[in-house]
Design a protein around this motif. Sequence first.
Motif, PDB file in Angstrom:
ATOM      1  N   PRO A  88       0.805  -1.228   0.000  1.00 28.85           N
ATOM      2  CA  PRO A  88       0.000   0.000   0.000  1.00 28.85           C
ATOM      3  C   PRO A  88       0.832   1.269   0.000  1.00 28.85           C
ATOM      4  CG  PRO A  88      -0.060  -1.072   2.150  1.00 28.85           C
ATOM      5  CD  PRO A  88       0.622  -2.017   1.230  1.00 28.85           C
ATOM      6  N   PHE A  89       2.096   1.185   0.463  1.00 33.65           N
ATOM      7  CA  PHE A  89       2.988   2.348   0.457  1.00 33.65           C
ATOM      8  C   PHE A  89       4.218   2.038  -0.383  1.00 33.65           C
ATOM      9  CE2 PHE A  89       1.066   2.178   4.806  1.00 33.65           C
ATOM     10  CZ  PHE A  89       0.125   3.175   4.588  1.00 33.65           C
ATOM     11  N   LEU A  90       4.752   3.095  -1.013  1.00 27.53           N
ATOM     12  CA  LEU A  90       5.942   2.944  -1.850  1.00 27.53           C
ATOM     13  C   LEU A  90       7.165   3.483  -1.120  1.00 27.53           C
ATOM     14  CD1 LEU A  90       4.502   4.194  -5.280  1.00 27.53           C
ATOM     15  CD2 LEU A  90       4.534   1.859  -4.378  1.00 27.53           C
ATOM     16  N   ASP A  91       8.295   2.815  -1.285  1.00 32.59           N
ATOM     17  CA  ASP A  91       9.557   3.315  -0.739  1.00 32.59           C
ATOM     18  C   ASP A  91      10.699   2.879  -1.639  1.00 32.59           C
ATOM     19  OD1 ASP A  91      10.475   0.655   0.017  1.00 32.59           O
ATOM     20  OD2 ASP A  91       9.143   0.778   1.743  1.00 32.59           O
ATOM     21  N   TYR A 188      -3.402  15.283   0.603  1.00 32.77           N
ATOM     22  CA  TYR A 188      -2.669  15.870  -0.518  1.00 32.77           C
ATOM     23  C   TYR A 188      -2.288  17.287  -0.094  1.00 32.77           C
ATOM     24  CZ  TYR A 188      -7.404  17.644  -1.245  1.00 32.77           C
ATOM     25  OH  TYR A 188      -8.632  18.214  -1.056  1.00 32.77           O
ATOM     26  N   PRO A 189      -1.466  18.007  -0.863  1.00 29.46           N
ATOM     27  CA  PRO A 189      -0.945  19.296  -0.385  1.00 29.46           C
ATOM     28  C   PRO A 189      -2.009  20.298   0.056  1.00 29.46           C
ATOM     29  CG  PRO A 189       0.303  18.591  -2.287  1.00 29.46           C
ATOM     30  CD  PRO A 189      -0.817  17.606  -2.136  1.00 29.46           C
ATOM     31  N   GLU A 190      -3.022  20.547  -0.808  1.00 35.84           N
ATOM     32  CA  GLU A 190      -4.006  21.578  -0.482  1.00 35.84           C
ATOM     33  C   GLU A 190      -4.875  21.200   0.716  1.00 35.84           C
ATOM     34  OE1 GLU A 190      -3.307  22.031  -4.970  1.00 35.84           O
ATOM     35  OE2 GLU A 190      -3.369  20.430  -3.484  1.00 35.84           O
ATOM     36  N   GLY A 191      -5.036  19.909   0.977  1.00 40.39           N
ATOM     37  CA  GLY A 191      -5.873  19.478   2.082  1.00 40.39           C
ATOM     38  C   GLY A 191      -5.135  19.334   3.391  1.00 40.39           C
ATOM     39  N   CYS A 192      -3.833  19.426   3.358  1.00 42.41           N
ATOM     40  CA  CYS A 192      -2.993  19.180   4.533  1.00 42.41           C
ATOM     41  C   CYS A 192      -3.182  20.280   5.585  1.00 42.41           C
ATOM     42  CB  CYS A 192      -1.537  19.122   4.100  1.00 42.41           C
ATOM     43  SG  CYS A 192      -0.435  18.407   5.327  1.00 42.41           S
ATOM     44  N   PRO A 193      -3.117  19.931   6.876  1.00 43.93           N
ATOM     45  CA  PRO A 193      -3.293  20.948   7.922  1.00 43.93           C
ATOM     46  C   PRO A 193      -2.273  22.074   7.803  1.00 43.93           C
ATOM     47  CG  PRO A 193      -3.333  18.741   8.873  1.00 43.93           C
ATOM     48  CD  PRO A 193      -2.896  18.588   7.447  1.00 43.93           C
ATOM     49  N   ASP A 202       4.079   7.780  17.116  1.00 44.08           N
ATOM     50  CA  ASP A 202       4.013   6.736  16.091  1.00 44.08           C
ATOM     51  C   ASP A 202       3.222   7.159  14.861  1.00 44.08           C
ATOM     52  OD1 ASP A 202       5.470   4.968  17.705  1.00 44.08           O
ATOM     53  OD2 ASP A 202       3.650   4.309  18.749  1.00 44.08           O
ATOM     54  N   LEU A 203       2.848   8.439  14.790  1.00 49.37           N
ATOM     55  CA  LEU A 203       2.077   8.944  13.655  1.00 49.37           C
ATOM     56  C   LEU A 203       2.805   8.740  12.332  1.00 49.37           C
ATOM     57  CD1 LEU A 203      -0.167  11.048  12.448  1.00 49.37           C
ATOM     58  CD2 LEU A 203       1.727  12.657  12.664  1.00 49.37           C
ATOM     59  N   LYS A 204       2.034   8.425  11.276  1.00 49.20           N
ATOM     60  CA  LYS A 204       2.562   8.390   9.915  1.00 49.20           C
ATOM     61  C   LYS A 204       1.741   9.359   9.059  1.00 49.20           C
ATOM     62  CE  LYS A 204       5.505   5.111  10.875  1.00 49.20           C
ATOM     63  NZ  LYS A 204       5.202   5.071  12.337  1.00 49.20           N
ATOM     64  N   PHE A 205       2.438  10.186   8.269  1.00 51.14           N
ATOM     65  CA  PHE A 205       1.761  11.062   7.320  1.00 51.14           C
ATOM     66  C   PHE A 205       1.821  10.397   5.950  1.00 51.14           C
ATOM     67  CE2 PHE A 205       2.141  14.364   3.993  1.00 51.14           C
ATOM     68  CZ  PHE A 205       0.859  14.871   4.089  1.00 51.14           C
ATOM     69  N   VAL A 206       0.649  10.069   5.411  1.00 51.95           N
ATOM     70  CA  VAL A 206       0.556   9.400   4.114  1.00 51.95           C
ATOM     71  C   VAL A 206       0.227  10.439   3.048  1.00 51.95           C
ATOM     72  CG1 VAL A 206      -0.669   7.680   2.754  1.00 51.95           C
ATOM     73  CG2 VAL A 206      -0.120   7.215   5.153  1.00 51.95           C
ATOM     74  N   ALA A 207       1.179  10.702   2.174  1.00 47.74           N
ATOM     75  CA  ALA A 207       1.005  11.692   1.114  1.00 47.74           C
ATOM     76  C   ALA A 207       0.330  11.051  -0.093  1.00 47.74           C
ATOM     77  CB  ALA A 207       2.358  12.266   0.702  1.00 47.74           C
ATOM     78  N   LEU A 252       4.379   7.363   1.257  1.00 44.40           N
ATOM     79  CA  LEU A 252       3.808   7.719  -0.042  1.00 44.40           C
ATOM     80  C   LEU A 252       2.796   6.654  -0.433  1.00 44.40           C
ATOM     81  CD1 LEU A 252       3.710   9.447  -2.625  1.00 44.40           C
ATOM     82  CD2 LEU A 252       5.600   8.054  -3.520  1.00 44.40           C
ATOM     83  N   LEU A 253       1.545   7.058  -0.650  1.00 42.79           N
ATOM     84  CA  LEU A 253       0.506   6.105  -0.994  1.00 42.79           C
ATOM     85  C   LEU A 253       0.754   5.511  -2.374  1.00 42.79           C
ATOM     86  CD1 LEU A 253      -2.289   4.910  -0.101  1.00 42.79           C
ATOM     87  CD2 LEU A 253      -3.304   6.667  -1.578  1.00 42.79           C
ATOM     88  N   ASN A 254       0.608   4.214  -2.471  1.00 40.12           N
ATOM     89  CA  ASN A 254       0.670   3.539  -3.761  1.00 40.12           C
ATOM     90  C   ASN A 254      -0.585   3.918  -4.540  1.00 40.12           C
ATOM     91  OD1 ASN A 254       0.665   1.735  -5.928  1.00 40.12           O
ATOM     92  ND2 ASN A 254       1.463   0.049  -4.714  1.00 40.12           N
ATOM     93  N   PRO A 255      -0.467   4.527  -5.740  1.00 43.53           N
ATOM     94  CA  PRO A 255      -1.654   4.960  -6.489  1.00 43.53           C
ATOM     95  C   PRO A 255      -2.561   3.806  -6.898  1.00 43.53           C
ATOM     96  CG  PRO A 255       0.303   5.089  -7.866  1.00 43.53           C
ATOM     97  CD  PRO A 255       0.782   4.815  -6.470  1.00 43.53           C
TER      98      PRO A 255
END
Length: 365
Positions: A88-91, A188-193, A202-207, A252-255
């Motif tokens: 689900p995530f790319l690295d 996504y960028p515009e929606g980010c706090p 332990d928070l993860k930010f998923v872009a 990074l979310l896998n598209p």
Amino acid sequence: MRRVVKQWHCFPRRLLVPLLSLALLLLALLKLHIFNTNPKTVKVSVDPIFRERVHSYVREVLAKGCRPSFARQKMEAELLSSTPVTEPFLDKKTLLNEQIFKYPPPFGFLHMQNKLQEVLSLLPASSEERFGGRDCRRCVVIGNGGILKGLGLGPLLNQFDVIIRLNSGPVQDYSADVGNRTSIRMSYPEGCPKVWEDVDPDLKFVAVIYKSVDFHWLQAMITKTTVSLWDWLFFWQQVPVNIPIELSQFRLLNPEVIMETALDLLHYPTPRQRLWGWDQNVPTLGVSALNLATYICDEVSLAGFGYNLTQKEAPLHYFDDLPMTAMLKEAMHDVQTEKVLLKHLTASGTITDLTGGIHCNFCSR
């Protein structure tokens, strides 16, 4: 044409910077005018009987034995022709397949191999990551719906193993209703706090990448550098200049998660390029987050989902005064098709709706 080019080169260079600055200022003022309206205040009155039914139902969900791999197995039964997403995530260690480069964002990274590799080279390896720290994990995806206002569900929502929040949904002044723990902040960028409130270690930010310039923004956030003035022109709303978390917390979310949501769950047409406008085949972040949750959790619940457009003056979000009628202006997402999907998934028991905005199991009690 040559004469025009020659005249442009003769334009005094000392005036170019002031003119460019003026253009950026006008654009900023235009964005403020469009996106910062002041609608009338929406008053909320929550039926205490309904509130108690919600609390009782959530307590029942938490008290039941957790079923390993339940949500994903049920979801794959719905996706008869789909191949599950491997990661689900790319690295940097991800083995990229051709499917990722078949479509443009948010369904893939067509013609963006170099941008993708630049970001992946910065990200830590996250394969086989287990969220929640348990063998069987209960996940709740907390939407931003106004149905959460006044329910007082915060302490119960905090008890879930994995808590996924969307975009800029705040917690600091609303913890009584939405809790204050965050396992994953997906945006996504515009929606980010713009003001960062999540403090979980332990928070993860998923872009989520919706367009090419989003890669530039994400790279700037990871490296703690500045977004270029040129890139600012391509955002439709103000974006954060900094995300105060460590490198290890970025994902990074896998598209393919979004593509699976669009094509196999919502049965939208395959993405196609258009000269203008959208095909309404882009899922909302909430439904994409739901699909992601089935990959990282064993059981999945929703809270704060559901748009009841018949209640025109009901609050659209739990954190502002926008009325439900603001959703009628939605042009990118097909919320009615999504509602049909969510009703089916909740009615079949694949997921659980804690607040009853989609399918209310506790309303008849």
